[in-house]
Design a protein around this motif. Structure first.
Motif, PDB file in Angstrom:
ATOM      1  N   GLY A 101       0.835  -1.189   0.000  1.00  0.00           N
ATOM      2  CA  GLY A 101       0.000   0.000   0.000  1.00  0.00           C
ATOM      3  C   GLY A 101       0.869   1.238   0.000  1.00  0.00           C
ATOM      4  N   ARG A 102       0.220   2.398  -0.038  1.00  0.00           N
ATOM      5  CA  ARG A 102       0.938   3.670   0.021  1.00  0.00           C
ATOM      6  C   ARG A 102       0.250   4.564   1.036  1.00  0.00           C
ATOM      7  NH1 ARG A 102       1.647   2.824  -5.626  1.00  0.00           N
ATOM      8  NH2 ARG A 102       3.852   2.605  -6.081  1.00  0.00           N
ATOM      9  N   LEU A 103       1.067   5.304   1.771  1.00  0.00           N
ATOM     10  CA  LEU A 103       0.538   6.247   2.752  1.00  0.00           C
ATOM     11  C   LEU A 103       0.999   7.648   2.381  1.00  0.00           C
ATOM     12  CD1 LEU A 103       1.246   4.242   6.042  1.00  0.00           C
ATOM     13  CD2 LEU A 103      -0.817   4.280   4.669  1.00  0.00           C
ATOM     14  N   THR A 104       0.226   8.630   2.801  1.00  0.00           N
ATOM     15  CA  THR A 104       0.577  10.020   2.512  1.00  0.00           C
ATOM     16  C   THR A 104       0.846  10.780   3.809  1.00  0.00           C
ATOM     17  OG1 THR A 104      -1.765  10.614   2.466  1.00  0.00           O
ATOM     18  CG2 THR A 104      -0.729  10.098   0.355  1.00  0.00           C
ATOM     19  N   ARG A 105       1.516  11.925   3.650  1.00  0.00           N
ATOM     20  CA  ARG A 105       1.905  12.760   4.791  1.00  0.00           C
ATOM     21  C   ARG A 105       0.704  13.043   5.689  1.00  0.00           C
ATOM     22  NH1 ARG A 105       4.465  16.556   2.225  1.00  0.00           N
ATOM     23  NH2 ARG A 105       6.496  15.662   2.686  1.00  0.00           N
ATOM     24  N   GLY A 106       0.911  12.862   6.987  1.00  0.00           N
ATOM     25  CA  GLY A 106      -0.122  13.167   7.979  1.00  0.00           C
ATOM     26  C   GLY A 106      -0.945  11.975   8.422  1.00  0.00           C
ATOM     27  N   GLU A 107      -0.887  10.855   7.686  1.00  0.00           N
ATOM     28  CA  GLU A 107      -1.653   9.675   8.113  1.00  0.00           C
ATOM     29  C   GLU A 107      -1.094   9.155   9.425  1.00  0.00           C
ATOM     30  OE1 GLU A 107      -3.382   6.748   5.371  1.00  0.00           O
ATOM     31  OE2 GLU A 107      -2.149   7.727   3.833  1.00  0.00           O
ATOM     32  N   GLN A 108      -1.980   8.781  10.326  1.00  0.00           N
ATOM     33  CA  GLN A 108      -1.562   8.298  11.640  1.00  0.00           C
ATOM     34  C   GLN A 108      -1.359   6.790  11.628  1.00  0.00           C
ATOM     35  OE1 GLN A 108      -4.410   9.855  14.491  1.00  0.00           O
ATOM     36  NE2 GLN A 108      -2.977  11.521  14.927  1.00  0.00           N
ATOM     37  N   VAL A 109      -0.291   6.371  12.313  1.00  0.00           N
ATOM     38  CA  VAL A 109       0.058   4.957  12.394  1.00  0.00           C
ATOM     39  C   VAL A 109       0.405   4.604  13.827  1.00  0.00           C
ATOM     40  CG1 VAL A 109       0.873   4.838  10.002  1.00  0.00           C
ATOM     41  CG2 VAL A 109       2.492   5.412  11.816  1.00  0.00           C
ATOM     42  N   LEU A 110       0.174   3.352  14.173  1.00  0.00           N
ATOM     43  CA  LEU A 110       0.570   2.823  15.478  1.00  0.00           C
ATOM     44  C   LEU A 110       1.813   1.988  15.246  1.00  0.00           C
ATOM     45  CD1 LEU A 110       0.111   2.072  18.481  1.00  0.00           C
ATOM     46  CD2 LEU A 110      -1.339   0.208  17.666  1.00  0.00           C
ATOM     47  N   VAL A 111       2.925   2.364  15.871  1.00  0.00           N
ATOM     48  CA  VAL A 111       4.166   1.611  15.713  1.00  0.00           C
ATOM     49  C   VAL A 111       4.094   0.385  16.621  1.00  0.00           C
ATOM     50  CG1 VAL A 111       6.666   1.644  16.007  1.00  0.00           C
ATOM     51  CG2 VAL A 111       5.492   3.631  15.038  1.00  0.00           C
TER      52      VAL A 111
END
Length: 142
Positions: A101-111
């Motif tokens: 997939g691809r993510l864009t600036r500002g998307e929130q993620v849980l490490v």
């Protein structure tokens, strides 16, 4: 004089008509008559349930738990943002792994974990899990 004989088209045999379908496990057997006339189909038996299929109270509780889990940012959760403009989310920790997939600036993620310059993460919006280079996400919150 030459005479041309025109062959009369042959009549096609009637296709068999399904008369009964028997299913057992992964196999299905269709019975048909050879002459094309279907045998009468048996009427299906009525099915009744002795108890409810879904326990409504448990289902409501599970819905509440799932909703709180997706928005929970309690102590110990490492929530970060993607800092790159358009970043590949990969199947494993390295560029030799396929992008999932691809993510864009500002998307929130849980490490979820960190290893050798890569972070394993879960995208908060979609729940998708993958890997991204650690320099492409914001620093951990202190």
């Amino acid at each position: 004089r030459l005479a041309f004989l025109q062959a009369k088209p042959r009549e096609k045999a009637p296709l068999p008509v399904a008369a009964e379908v028997i299913t057992g496990g992964d196999d299905t057997l269709v019975l048909a008559s050879a002459g094309g006339s279907a045998l009468p189909l048996p009427k299906p038996n009525a099915v009744t349930l002795d108890q409810a299929v879904i326990d409504v109270a448990k289902a409501e509780n599970l819905t509440e738990v799932a909703a709180s889990a997706s928005t929970n940012t309690a102590f110990g959760d490492d929530i970060r943002e993607v800092t790159g403009g358009r970043v590949n989310l990969r199947r494993g920790p390295g560029t030799n792994f396929n992008a999932v997939g691809r993510l864009t600036r500002g998307e929130q993620v849980l490490v979820l974990s960190e290893e050798n310059g890569w972070v394993k993460l879960r995208v908060l919006e979609t729940g998708r899990i993958g890997y991204m280079a650690d320099f492409l996400v914001s620093d951990p919150a202190n």
